[in-house]
Design an enzyme around this catalytic site. Structure first.
Site, PDB file in Angstrom:
ATOM      1  N   ASP A  82       0.484  -1.074   0.178  1.00 22.79           N
ATOM      2  CA  ASP A  82      -0.009   0.030   0.092  1.00 22.79           C
ATOM      3  C   ASP A  82       1.087   1.222   0.059  1.00 22.79           C
ATOM      4  OD1 ASP A  82      -2.560   1.066   0.131  1.00 22.79           O
ATOM      5  OD2 ASP A  82      -2.677   1.317   2.268  1.00 22.79           O
ATOM      6  N   GLY A 179      -8.591   8.097   7.206  1.00 24.77           N
ATOM      7  CA  GLY A 179      -8.992   8.218   8.482  1.00 24.77           C
ATOM      8  C   GLY A 179     -10.393   8.176   8.648  1.00 24.77           C
ATOM      9  N   GLY A 207      -9.452   5.279   1.493  1.00 22.21           N
ATOM     10  CA  GLY A 207     -10.208   5.832   2.623  1.00 22.21           C
ATOM     11  C   GLY A 207     -11.510   5.348   2.800  1.00 22.21           C
ATOM     12  N   ASN A 228     -10.297   0.219  -0.273  1.00 19.82           N
ATOM     13  CA  ASN A 228      -9.132   0.057   0.811  1.00 19.82           C
ATOM     14  C   ASN A 228      -9.958   0.681   2.167  1.00 19.82           C
ATOM     15  OD1 ASN A 228      -7.522  -0.204  -1.196  1.00 19.82           O
ATOM     16  ND2 ASN A 228      -6.010   1.203  -0.636  1.00 19.82           N
TER      17      ASN A 228
HETATM   18  O1  G3H Z   1      -4.828   2.885   1.670  1.00 25.07           O
HETATM   19  C1  G3H Z   1      -5.321   2.596   2.706  1.00 25.07           C
HETATM   20  C2  G3H Z   1      -6.876   2.959   2.765  1.00 25.07           C
HETATM   21  O2  G3H Z   1      -6.748   4.093   1.792  1.00 25.07           O
HETATM   22  C3  G3H Z   1      -7.508   3.084   4.146  1.00 25.07           C
HETATM   23  O3  G3H Z   1      -7.971   4.289   4.431  1.00 25.07           O
HETATM   24  O4  G3H Z   1      -7.824   4.258   6.898  1.00 25.07           O
HETATM   25  O5  G3H Z   1      -9.404   5.434   5.747  1.00 25.07           O
HETATM   26  O6  G3H Z   1      -9.712   3.273   5.857  1.00 25.07           O
HETATM   27  P1  G3H Z   1      -8.903   4.341   5.682  1.00 25.07           P
HETATM   28 ZN    ZN Z   2      -4.836   4.848   0.980  1.00 27.96          ZN
END
Ligand code: G3H
Ligand code: ZN
Length: 276
Positions: A82, A179, A207, A228
């Site tokens: 990632d 977040g 996100g 994600n």
């Molecule tokens: O790359 C990781 C994600 O975009 C996760 O986002 O923490 O808001 O679920 P998040």
């Molecule tokens: Zn991300």
């Protein structure tokens, strides 16, 4: 079953008009809990190793954990990097057995993003590994949900990027943020639809924590094929630990934390698979 590539599972998602979850993993228990959910829902899954996990433990243990879980899995599993920060890091991941790498050049000037992404694609494709790239930097929660922010992908850049970079998936900034959102996310669906009309590879929504189900469904209907989720996974695990404060049985404590993660992952999988 052996690990599969991101390209393979995204083809399935394209065919079924669904999205495959990319869950970040930070320890051994979280991927175990996610695999329980993926197998129960009979859904392919992307086990994602991010920069936090790499800073904490390098590439020493988690790739082995993912590989072993995949070997005994009844569903396809992708081992994914990632927000890869450099060409060198993606090469280290190829050596560690990843079947998919993300190179995130979205914070760099466009020409540099194109140049680095091209180099990563060339190296990864030479060994059969998929690549996700990014356009329109996805900001943190502090300034994430405002449409005046810098994270709205530029359509002309998308057009020029896909002309020269042969990536297998493209993450786009459409108002999404990492977040927990303050209030309802303000996603630019028109921009998402316009990206897809340009003939992009399968699109990725970062996100994913806290995006309501109706918005997820709409994003999937407009071409999002990977979503994600990191923050909600971590919170589920931590809440499980917190609920066990005072318990002196380590297996019961981890068991409670894993159950929360499995429950959360099942909910997300069902949402992303359009199962209500
Ligand atoms: O790359 C990781 C994600 O975009 C996760 O986002 O923490 O808001 O679920 P998040
Ligand atoms: Zn991300």
């Amino acid at each position: 079953m052996a690990l599969v590539t991101l390209k393979e599972v995204l083809e399935t998602a394209e065919r079924t008009n669904t999205a495959i979850p990319g869950f970040n993993i930070d320890n051994i228990e979280i991927p175990e809990a996610i695999m329980e959910a993926a197998e129960a829902e009979n859904c392919p899954v992307i086990l994602t190793i991010g920069q936090g996990a790499i800073q904490a433990g390098g590439l020493r243990h988690l790739p082995d954990v993912v590989r072993r879980l995949a070997e005994s899995s009844t569903v396809p599993v992708v081992m994914h990097l990632d927000h890869g920060v450099s060409y060198e890091q993606t090469i280290a991941c190829l050596r560690a057995g990843f079947t998919s790498v993300m190179y995130d050049g979205s914070h760099h000037p466009f020409a540099e993003n194109v140049r680095e992404s091209t180099a990563v694609v060339r190296a990864a494709h030479a060994v059969g590994v998929s690549v996700e790239c990014e356009l329109g930097a996805i900001s943190g929660v502090e300034d994430g949900i405002s449409h005046s922010g810098a994270n709205l992908v530029d359509l002309d850049e998308v057009r020029r990027f896909i002309e020269v970079v042969d990536c297998d998936a493209l993450a786009v900034g459409i108002g999404n943020a990492h977040g927990i959102y303050k209030g309802t996310p303000n996603l630019d669906f028109d921009r998402l639809a316009a990206c897809r009309r340009l003939g992009t590879p399968p699109l990725v929504l970062h996100g994913g924590s806290g995006i309501p189900a109706d918005m997820i469904q709409r994003a999937i209907s407009l071409g999002i094929r990977k979503i994600n989720v990191a923050t909600e996974v971590r919170l589920a695990f931590l809440e499980g630990l917190e609920a066990s404060v005072g318990c002196r049985d380590i297996y019961a404590v981890y068991g409670a934390a894993k159950s929360r993660v499995t429950e959360l992952a099942r909910t997300k999988i069902r949402m992303f698979q359009n199962k209500g």
